[in-house]
Design an enzyme around this catalytic site. Structure first.
Site, PDB file in Angstrom:
ATOM      1  N   ASN A   9      42.431  49.823  34.410  1.00  0.00           N
ATOM      2  CA  ASN A   9      41.215  49.311  34.704  1.00  0.00           C
ATOM      3  C   ASN A   9      40.707  49.248  36.199  1.00  0.00           C
ATOM      4  OD1 ASN A   9      38.563  48.331  34.368  1.00  0.00           O
ATOM      5  ND2 ASN A   9      39.213  46.298  34.055  1.00  0.00           N
ATOM      6  N   TRP A  10      40.083  50.389  36.685  1.00  0.00           N
ATOM      7  CA  TRP A  10      39.769  50.409  37.966  1.00  0.00           C
ATOM      8  C   TRP A  10      38.651  49.608  38.248  1.00  0.00           C
ATOM      9  CZ3 TRP A  10      39.841  56.451  39.022  1.00  0.00           C
ATOM     10  CH2 TRP A  10      41.159  56.899  39.103  1.00  0.00           C
ATOM     11  N   LYS A  11      37.834  48.939  37.316  1.00  0.00           N
ATOM     12  CA  LYS A  11      36.856  48.134  37.679  1.00  0.00           C
ATOM     13  C   LYS A  11      35.751  48.881  38.531  1.00  0.00           C
ATOM     14  CE  LYS A  11      39.774  44.206  37.024  1.00  0.00           C
ATOM     15  NZ  LYS A  11      40.181  42.785  37.211  1.00  0.00           N
ATOM     16  N   HIS A  96      35.891  42.513  28.146  1.00  0.00           N
ATOM     17  CA  HIS A  96      36.750  42.079  29.206  1.00  0.00           C
ATOM     18  C   HIS A  96      36.090  40.616  29.754  1.00  0.00           C
ATOM     19  CE1 HIS A  96      38.622  42.128  33.289  1.00  0.00           C
ATOM     20  NE2 HIS A  96      39.493  42.792  32.689  1.00  0.00           N
ATOM     21  N   GLY A 235      44.895  46.045  36.482  1.00  0.00           N
ATOM     22  CA  GLY A 235      43.760  46.205  37.056  1.00  0.00           C
ATOM     23  C   GLY A 235      44.280  46.722  38.437  1.00  0.00           C
TER      24      GLY A 235
HETATM   25  C1  PEP Z   1      42.265  43.521  34.283  1.00  0.00           C
HETATM   26  O1  PEP Z   1      41.012  43.640  34.949  1.00  0.00           O
HETATM   27  O2  PEP Z   1      42.120  43.898  32.986  1.00  0.00           O
HETATM   28  C2  PEP Z   1      43.453  43.213  34.914  1.00  0.00           C
HETATM   29  C3  PEP Z   1      44.529  42.925  34.040  1.00  0.00           C
HETATM   30  O3  PEP Z   1      43.426  42.899  36.225  1.00  0.00           O
HETATM   31  P1  PEP Z   1      44.684  42.635  37.115  1.00  0.00           P
HETATM   32  O4  PEP Z   1      45.947  43.426  36.602  1.00  0.00           O
HETATM   33  O5  PEP Z   1      44.489  42.841  38.361  1.00  0.00           O
HETATM   34  O6  PEP Z   1      45.194  41.205  36.931  1.00  0.00           O
END
Ligand code: PEP
Length: 251
Positions: A9-11, A96, A235
């Site tokens: 998930n690159w956001k 999410h 993420g």
């Molecule tokens: C996410 O946003 O789905 C996530 C798991 O982020 P991170 O890995 O940065 O905690």
């Protein structure tokens, strides 16, 4: 037995040029060293078209990070499931915690999105998870049950088979705090058992339940050693190719 899914998930990160550079590196690496897991990348909307071209004829799938449940119309700034499929996505992240928290999405709205995603042939990556306050007050299972039951309201057995569940404890997302493999296994077992009650046991057993929350190359091995952990939603550690490749090659 559920298959393994590792999703990035690159956001709100990466320009199209940066996304293409990553995609080429990923594609080359997986051509040389194929992995058994289904690998999914969720770029921002602006990167989907270019990555669909890059991943054509590869084993790497695309996900949108969000969608709007209506099919078309006056919804300025929104994207429909049909458009997402048309752009080249197989999956869509839904529910999410950042969307729940920052954009006020509730279980009923998330259910509408899941229903619409399935209608257009998109596989939802349906995120659920408790906050730290909820965990500390012993409400984790109650919250998971509510999110799961309301999010999957009226989703038929045939469609649940096309769904991925992502257990993402809110307190572990982007914080560097990872749930322990034992905590994740316990939550996943609870989710699996609830899915067995809501659907048939056979279908529930085939649904990938993946974990998200500060997954890195250093902790993926111990998480994946647990029986009910079928992959990861990643993420921060998915933004750099070397780090994401190390996660994809967790064995
Ligand atoms: C996410 O946003 O789905 C996530 C798991 O982020 P991170 O890995 O940065 O905690």
């Amino acid at each position: 037995m559920a298959g393994t899914v590792i999703a990035a998930n690159w956001k709100m990160n990466k320009t199209t040029g940066q996304a293409i550079e990553f995609a080429r590196g990923l594609k080359d690496a997986l051509l040389k060293n194929p992995v058994a897991a289904t690998v999914v990348i969720a770029p921002p909307f602006t990167g989907i078209g270019a990555l669909a071209t890059e991943f054509k004829d590869s084993n790497i799938f695309l996900a949108a990070q969000n969608m709007y449940p209506a099919s078309q119309g006056a919804f300025t700034g929104e994207i429909s499931g049909e458009m997402i499929v048309d752009a080249g996505c197989r999956y869509c992240i839904v529910g999410h915690s950042e969307r729940r928290r920052l954009f006020g999405e509730d279980n009923a709205f998330i259910n509408a999105k899941i229903t619409a995603a399935l209608h257009y042939g998109l596989m939802p990556i349906f995120c659920i998870g408790e906050t730290l306050a909820e965990r500390n007050s012993g409400a984790t299972f109650m919250v998971l049950a509510e999110q799961l039951k309301e999010g999957l309201n009226k989703i038929p057995t045939n469609d649940i088979k096309k769904t991925v569940i992502a257990y993402e404890p809110v307190w572990a997302i982007g914080t560097g705090l990872t749930a322990t493999p034992g905590q994740v296994q316990e939550a996943h077992l609870f989710i699996r058992n609830l899915l067995s009650e809501m659907y048939r046991e056979k279908e529930a057993a085939g649904i990938p339940i993946i974990y998200g929350g500060s997954v890195t190359a250093a902790n993926i091995g111990s998480l994946m050693a647990e029986q009910e952990i079928n992959g990861a939603l990643v993420g921060s550690a998915s933004l750099e190719l070397a780090s994401f490749l190390a996660i994809v090659n967790f064995h």
